[in-house]
Scaffold this active site. Structure first.
Site, PDB file in Angstrom:
ATOM      1  N   ASP A 462      36.870  41.332  34.407  1.00  0.00           N
ATOM      2  CA  ASP A 462      36.263  41.365  35.744  1.00  0.00           C
ATOM      3  C   ASP A 462      34.899  40.656  35.690  1.00  0.00           C
ATOM      4  O   ASP A 462      34.412  40.325  34.609  1.00  0.00           O
ATOM      5  CB  ASP A 462      36.108  42.848  36.127  1.00  0.00           C
ATOM      6  CG  ASP A 462      35.785  43.049  37.589  1.00  0.00           C
ATOM      7  OD1 ASP A 462      35.909  42.093  38.369  1.00  0.00           O
ATOM      8  OD2 ASP A 462      35.400  44.182  37.951  1.00  0.00           O
ATOM      9  N   GLU A 465      32.754  35.391  37.056  1.00  0.00           N
ATOM     10  CA  GLU A 465      32.421  34.108  37.736  1.00  0.00           C
ATOM     11  C   GLU A 465      31.299  33.360  37.032  1.00  0.00           C
ATOM     12  O   GLU A 465      31.292  32.134  37.099  1.00  0.00           O
ATOM     13  CB  GLU A 465      32.032  34.401  39.199  1.00  0.00           C
ATOM     14  CG  GLU A 465      33.136  35.030  40.001  1.00  0.00           C
ATOM     15  CD  GLU A 465      33.396  36.502  39.632  1.00  0.00           C
ATOM     16  OE1 GLU A 465      32.427  37.193  39.244  1.00  0.00           O
ATOM     17  OE2 GLU A 465      34.549  36.935  39.734  1.00  0.00           O
ATOM     18  N   ASP A 539      37.629  42.108  45.899  1.00  0.00           N
ATOM     19  CA  ASP A 539      37.169  43.220  46.752  1.00  0.00           C
ATOM     20  C   ASP A 539      37.477  43.008  48.229  1.00  0.00           C
ATOM     21  O   ASP A 539      36.583  42.733  49.046  1.00  0.00           O
ATOM     22  CB  ASP A 539      35.671  43.426  46.540  1.00  0.00           C
ATOM     23  CG  ASP A 539      35.365  43.742  45.083  1.00  0.00           C
ATOM     24  OD1 ASP A 539      36.319  43.965  44.305  1.00  0.00           O
ATOM     25  OD2 ASP A 539      34.177  43.757  44.729  1.00  0.00           O
TER      26      ASP A 539
END
Ligand code: NOJ
Length: 893
Positions: A462, A465, A539
């Site tokens: 997770d 980025e 999300d």
């Protein structure tokens, strides 16, 4: 401040807050270059040559040397490569050449070039390649045209706005945004070009995830942007644009990992895209072929999707906020108590001490072995969150080791970059470096994550980025540098793939025999990520619009060669109504390759057993449907591993010649066989279905469908239609499914749907679902064909052996749609691993005009023969009786 950021992050996930992110006008490279006037570029005809099947020629700017060279080639897979390079090696040193990164691009495929020839005709250069492809270059104005035969596929630089900024001598001033500063070590570096597709009816799709309809509308005053951020639908980038219509199917792969804007416009006779990237090269691959071939070729270039472990298609239960082992174990028990299937249980950041990767909270999860064993005993899996930031703690073993090896990305002054994430101050690995990646991969070895790992434990990458709190746009400042002084500005969209590629390597190597398929979920990705990982849309929020658009996102990802995707079922933030949750379960069961309920800790608990009555029944039924379809999902998933084609495709992929199909974004075709028209809106009692040509049956009842249909739906229903001409495997589940491995060896039912010629065909592919033994031929791969009233089962490839788990697999029944108004069932046991033929006998169906009359004639003839024989017997008997009576009469006298 961190708390503020947290609140901001959570709040902002409710609705996309685009204001946090810079717009085109907030960045010099976009603002200046998007508005440039016509530029005077040309090709120096005196410099052109073909060497090793690459055409090259110098590009002049206002008739002077520009330091740019044009290279063009055709790959043997057919696509054209158009690349603008720099002649000066020094200048190339600060750019990153992604085309050389084998994690993204297969080096054999990109260097396997077709023979090309060149000729000069008047004011133009013509380059001819294979498959009838030619490229024409003209000067005044400088224009590149790609043609197939006489048809123009695309025109480049029609607007004469080609951009290739390069000049190390120009120093750009620092910029401020939102209280943060950004510097530029190497001056302006932007590249861009416009590409026109000469068909104004083309729809543009692809370009990976974004919370939009599959068909991307013209951009407004603000162009679209692809830069990986910690924000819903902005986590990754696959810059592969698909232009499709009844006449056209062209793909444009903009091979550039830097911050990229693109405009889309509809012109009088074309549609155009104009890409503008902050750095890198103009490196553009243009495909033109039918959609399936294009996906196949694109995934030869960027790699085939990893072989999926079977449990990944099962149901996943997750939540940010499962705080203790007790809670987790109770939830797992509830799934069994309520007869709900469960394959993977997920542990979010809550299970990590101090929220740090490679740590474990032994206070709240005191006996992880017990938890892992509890799952393993029931053939279930645990997925643990493993973020990429490493806290700068003195006692963080992994951080300290990386620090001692000098493995972190750097500030301009050469010090380690330190940002903020869940555990507080953190540094970030320089994953562009192969040594760093290989060291990182070893962290996933069993002895490196002590206590809390096992063969049934996998990982979730997770925040990659990467997400950096309290920084401009919530990620690395662009001036942060890799070890070779290349700025992350040049590589930004690659961080995710560098992360999960190393995790994948670690998970392969952690077993001595390297024989277990890894499962990784990543949030950030780039083209090529499909080789290593699954992904989800991050999300999202509990909203009908999000539910509806998610189907478009997954279809687009599939077109981009990344088939294994899903969305948080129920929405990450917010609380879905019972109805929304049911519709989301149904959508996921039929159309999301990855089916996981997940939410944020502020949302109400929504595990399916918490619901009662109709809602519970509908949720359970949706889950059961998924497991009934497991063999179909798995077959299609393993075929994706070979072809790149997703188990779910938009309608236009199968019926490209029908214009209307290019606009159908609310339906999807599963495994080429089931048309799913899910309920995507609230309070719906009817769903309109667009039926493609051919014979279609209601999936559940076998009733023949009209061409245009509006079907009534209750809360329990997911409209689905079986395609005539297809045969699919189903598990009819005589008892509740507990997980995929438990369902895998169960008896199969074949569902056979007749087409207008009373024919159909289909495949089944099964293996152990876990190992790589399939590469040695350990699988079952059968083709079923119905022809001349006989169903045959034949092996497709040379299997060497059948996996133990499938040794006793049988087909227990065959259900045929199209013989009668109702399904006709043949109860018969067939060995799944053997060849067999089975005769079905059916009568003409009034719906099916073209069907052969032979069966009815045979039937009438048989009845006639029967009647005839009976009559003859009766006559003979009568005669015999008469004779007997006469005889008795004679005897009396
Ligand atoms: C962000 C992810 O998108 C979300 O799914 C996860 O729950 C949180 N990080 C916490 O780890």
């Amino acid at each position: 401040m961190m708390l503020l950021f947290l609140i901001f992050t959570i709040e902002s996930t409710k609705l996309p807050n685009w204001d946090v992110f810079r717009k085109c006008d907030d960045m010099r490279f976009c603002k200046v270059n998007r508005n440039i006037q016509i530029d005077d570029w040309s090709l120096d005809y005196n410099s052109i040559n073909i060497t090793n099947n690459i055409f090259s020629g110098s590009i002049l700017y206002q008739n002077k040397e520009s330091g740019i060279i044009l290279n063009m080639s055709q790959l043997k897979i057919g696509c054209i490569r158009i690349r603008f390079d720099l002649t000066d090696e020094n200048e190339s040193n600060y750019r990153y050449d992604i085309s050389k990164l084998d994690l993204v691009i297969d080096q054999t495929i990109i260097n396997d070039l077709a023979k090309i020839e060149m000729q000069k005709e008047g004011n133009q250069i013509i380059i001819k390649g294979i498959n009838d492809i030619s490229i024409i270059i003209k000067n005044d104005p400088f224009l590149i045209t790609v043609k197939k035969g006489d048809r123009v596929i695309s025109n480049l630089n029609v607007d004469e706005q080609l951009v290739f900024e390069h000049n190390l001598n120009i120093k750009l001033p620092d910029v401020e945004y939102g209280g943060f500063t950004e510097s530029f070590a190497y001056g302006p570096t932007a590249v861009g070009i416009d590409i026109h597709i000469p068909d104004r009816t083309v729809r543009f799709s692809g370009m990976s995830e974004t919370d939009m309809n599959m068909n991307i509308p013209d951009s407004t005053s603000e162009p679209y942007r692809r830069n990986a951020f910690d924000h819903y639908s902005m986590y990754g980038s696959i810059p592969f644009l698909i232009a499709h219509s009844a006449k056209t199917n062209t793909g444009v792969f903009w091979l550039n990992p830097t911050d990229t804007f693109f405009d889309i416009r509809t012109m009088s006779s074309s549609r155009k895209v104009r890409f503008l990237s902050e750095g890198g090269y103009i490196d553009c691959l243009i495909f033109d072929e039918d959609m399936k071939t294009m996906i196949d070729h694109f995934t030869q270039l960027t790699g085939k999707p990893a072989a999926p472990p079977i449990f990944a298609f099962g149901y996943s239960q997750s939540r940010w906020g499962y705080k203790t082992q007790d809670e987790v174990e109770t939830i797992i028990d509830k799934f069994d108590e309520y007869e709900l299937p469960l394959d993977i249980f997920w542990l979010d950041v809550d299970h990590l001490k101090g929220s740090a990767p490679f740590e474990f909270n032994h206070e709240t999860f005191p006996d992880p072995d017990k938890l892992i064993k509890k799952l393993a005993d029931n053939k279930r899996y645990l997925v643990r969150l493993c973020d990429i930031h490493l806290p700068t703690w003195e006692d963080h073993k992994v951080y300290q080791e990386a620090k001692s090896k000098d493995y972190f990305v750097k500030n301009i002054d050469g010090s380690d970059f330190v940002g903020n994430c869940w555990p507080g101050k953190s540094s970030y690995l320089d994953l562009l470096d192969e040594d760093v990646r290989s060291w990182y991969s070893t962290q996933f070895y069993y002895n490196n994550i002590p206590d809390v790992t096992a063969p049934n434990v996998f990982f979730w990458n997770d925040m990659n980025e990467p997400s950096v709190f309290e920084q401009m746009e919530g990620t690395f400042p662009k001036h942060v540098q890799h070890r070779n002084k290349i700025e992350v500005r040049e590589t930004h969209n690659l961080y995710g793939i560098l992360n999960h590629a190393s995790t994948y390597e670690g998970l392969i190597n952690r077993n001595e025999d390297k024989n277990s398929r890894p499962f990784i979920l990543t949030r950030s990705f780039f083209a090529g990520s499909q080789k290593f990982s699954w992904t989800w849309t991050g999300d999202n929020y509990a909203d009908w619009g999000v539910l509806k658009r998610s189907l478009s996102v997954h279809m687009n990802m599939g077109l981009n060669g990344f088939p294994f995707t899903g969305s948080d079922v129920g929405g990450f933030t917010g609380d879905p109504s019972g109805e929304l949750l049911v519709r989301w379960f149904q959508l996921a069961a039929f159309t999301y390759p990855f089916f996981r309920e997940h939410c944020y800790y502020g949302s109400e608990y929504r595990e399916p057993y918490l619901f009662e009555g109709e809602i519970f029944n509908c949720l359970q039924e949706a889950m059961y449907k998924r497991y009934r379809l497991l063999a179909l999902w798995y077959t299609a998933g393993m075929m994706a591993n070979r072809t790149g084609i997703s188990p779910i495709v938009p309608m236009f992929v199968e019926w490209p010649e029908i214009d209307e199909m290019h606009d159908v974004t609310h339906q999807v075709l599963l495994a080429e066989s089931i048309l799913v028209a899910p309920v995507l809106e609230e309070n719906v009692t009817e769903v309109d279905v667009i039926m493609p040509p051919g014979v279609w049956y209601d999936f559940y009842t076998g009733i023949l469908q009209n061409k245009t249909s509006s079907v009534n739906v209750s809360l329990m229903d997911t409209p689905a239609f079986m395609r005539g001409g297809k045969i699919i495997p189903l598990y009819l589940l005589d008892s509740a499914p507990t997980n995929t491995r438990n369902v895998l060896p169960r008896p199969i039912t074949l569902l056979v749907a007749l087409d207008e010629n009373n024919e159909s065909e289909g495949i089944i592919y099964l293996d152990d679902g876990l190992s790589f033994n399939f590469q040695k031929g350990e699988f079952i791969f059968r083709k079923f064909t119905l022809k001349n009233m006989t169903i045959t089962s034949r092996r497709v490839e040379n299997e060497t052996s059948v996996p133990d788990v499938l040794n006793n697999s049988i087909i227990e029944q065959i259900i045929v749609y199209g013989i009668d108004d109702r399904p006709v069932i043949f109860q018969n046991s067939f060995n799944l691993c053997e060849d067999w033929d089975f005769q079905v006998f059916f009568m003409k169906n009034s719906h099916n005009e073209k069907r052969s009359n032979a069966p009815i004639y045979i039937l009438i003839a048989s009845i006639c023969v029967l009647i005839g024989i009976t009559l003859i017997i009766l006559i003979i008997k009568r005669n015999m009786k008469k004779k007997q009576d006469q005889y008795e009469e004679i005897n009396k006298h």
